[in-house]
Design an enzyme around this catalytic site. Sequence first.
Site, PDB file in Angstrom:
ATOM      1  N   HIS A  38       0.873  -1.174   0.000  1.00 39.97           N
ATOM      2  CA  HIS A  38       0.000   0.000   0.000  1.00 39.97           C
ATOM      3  C   HIS A  38       0.907   1.220   0.000  1.00 39.97           C
ATOM      4  O   HIS A  38       1.702   1.417   0.925  1.00 39.97           O
ATOM      5  CB  HIS A  38      -0.915  -0.006   1.222  1.00 39.97           C
ATOM      6  CG  HIS A  38      -1.856  -1.168   1.251  1.00 39.97           C
ATOM      7  ND1 HIS A  38      -2.259  -1.782   2.420  1.00 39.97           N
ATOM      8  CD2 HIS A  38      -2.471  -1.837   0.246  1.00 39.97           C
ATOM      9  CE1 HIS A  38      -3.087  -2.767   2.121  1.00 39.97           C
ATOM     10  NE2 HIS A  38      -3.232  -2.821   0.823  1.00 39.97           N
TER      11      HIS A  38
ATOM     12  N   GLU B 143       2.437  -5.270  10.936  1.00 35.70           N
ATOM     13  CA  GLU B 143       1.910  -3.906  10.996  1.00 35.70           C
ATOM     14  C   GLU B 143       2.812  -3.129  11.949  1.00 35.70           C
ATOM     15  O   GLU B 143       2.876  -3.422  13.139  1.00 35.70           O
ATOM     16  CB  GLU B 143       0.474  -3.919  11.497  1.00 35.70           C
ATOM     17  CG  GLU B 143      -0.484  -4.741  10.653  1.00 35.70           C
ATOM     18  CD  GLU B 143      -0.944  -4.030   9.388  1.00 35.70           C
ATOM     19  OE1 GLU B 143      -0.620  -2.816   9.247  1.00 35.70           O
ATOM     20  OE2 GLU B 143      -1.617  -4.660   8.558  1.00 35.70           O
TER      21      GLU B 143
ATOM     22  N   HIS C  31       3.553  -3.631   6.652  1.00 33.07           N
ATOM     23  CA  HIS C  31       2.441  -2.697   6.472  1.00 33.07           C
ATOM     24  C   HIS C  31       2.453  -1.641   7.574  1.00 33.07           C
ATOM     25  O   HIS C  31       3.346  -1.609   8.422  1.00 33.07           O
ATOM     26  CB  HIS C  31       1.115  -3.455   6.494  1.00 33.07           C
ATOM     27  CG  HIS C  31       0.842  -4.264   5.268  1.00 33.07           C
ATOM     28  ND1 HIS C  31      -0.043  -3.866   4.290  1.00 33.07           N
ATOM     29  CD2 HIS C  31       1.356  -5.442   4.848  1.00 33.07           C
ATOM     30  CE1 HIS C  31      -0.074  -4.766   3.326  1.00 33.07           C
ATOM     31  NE2 HIS C  31       0.767  -5.740   3.646  1.00 33.07           N
TER      32      HIS C  31
END
Length: 443
Positions: free
Chosen positions: A83, A281, A190
């Site tokens: 992303h 994350e 991420h």
Amino acid sequence: MQVARLCLGLLLPAAAALEFAYHHQEQMEAFLKTVARNYSSITRLHSIGKSVQGRNLWVLVVGRFPKEHRVGIPEFKYVANMHGDETVGRELLLHLIEHLVTRDGKDLEITNLINSTRMHFMPSMNPDGFEAVQKPDCFYSNGRENSNHYDLNRNFPDAFEPNDVSRQPEAAAVMAWLEAETFVLSANLHGGALVASYPFDNGVPATGTSHSRSLTPDDDVFQHLADVYASRNPTMKKGDQCKDKMDFPNGITNGYAWYPLRGGMQDYNYIWEQCFEITLELSCCKYPHEEKLPFFWNKNKASLIEYIKQVHLGVKGQVFDQNGNPLPNVIVEVQDRKHICPYKTNKLGEYYLLLLPGSYVLNVTVPGHDPYLTKVVIPEKSEKFSALKKDILLPFRGLLDSIPVSTPLCPKIPLYRNLPSHSAATKPGLFIFLVTAFHIFVK
């Protein structure tokens, strides 16, 4: 030999220190090319494809044998920036690369890691998205998707339900890359939360969804892998450091227990490419101010290195016939943890199985022949930087002529859809997870 390499490391050129700042495509390319030039004996830089807008998808390989795979040397990878607006992982991988190459021959642990592992680093899987971010935001920016407005972490085949999306160039390039290598362990980086999440991300009743989770046959190994990372990150392991977000005991979670995700990359790696992958994350804020990058590096450095070392868990070896010929496409699995896509030997007859210490029975199956069973015991204290080595000599002759050069691949369809719901995967693991709100913009 180790002493000689340590001494040689003191004579190698030192690259200019990488600053803690966000590096756009041109700057990132310049850094990677400089590293590849200055450390050519332990690195290889190549592009696995191009983004929608034609930007290279760079991968830097670091290892004593960077140019090609060697028997017994496991392949590891880190992938970041799927992303485009989740930026911390991108910068951490650049600093990790610098840390590794500049300490080869100077730091014994790093030198051993480079000697024993072939590490692949992709700092940006979505370079178009990163360049598209005009106004960085902690929660969502227009650079999340690629240039065709597709979420790349929803763009892979799914084993649980149809995922009829248009395959994007970035995802297609990664899929071809995975098939070309023998990856054993991986993580994708991420932002937007602070947790180590492990498969499955999607599921069916056979994998435990009726219990608000979805477990793999290797759930014990995945929980260990997630804990290895989270426990060495003093912020992540607290599990409650992001405001207005779910709390994660010990900083880890099963992906489905967090929220279901169709077409994710970590499930694809595990099911179709025989590669254990978790999702990391790394920051509550997706695109934090760059002055905070040193903080993230200090909190994650030990975890990033220790996680790579887990590629040496379990057992590895080659399968041979009675004539000493290595056999490809032979199924090698633990008897009580079969994968829906059976794990097979590669073209060199190699197999790698990530396992925790214990006693196991390996089921070795050649198409058209009865299974061959052999016992293996993984010791509590295994040799550092090497899994237990166990070559397997099958009691047959002339099998190379009877094994197809390329057996049919496991079809990329929802393989789990018709499984009975009493699968062993539904048995409770070490942790019980609760379902919370569906956070669609996190992974």
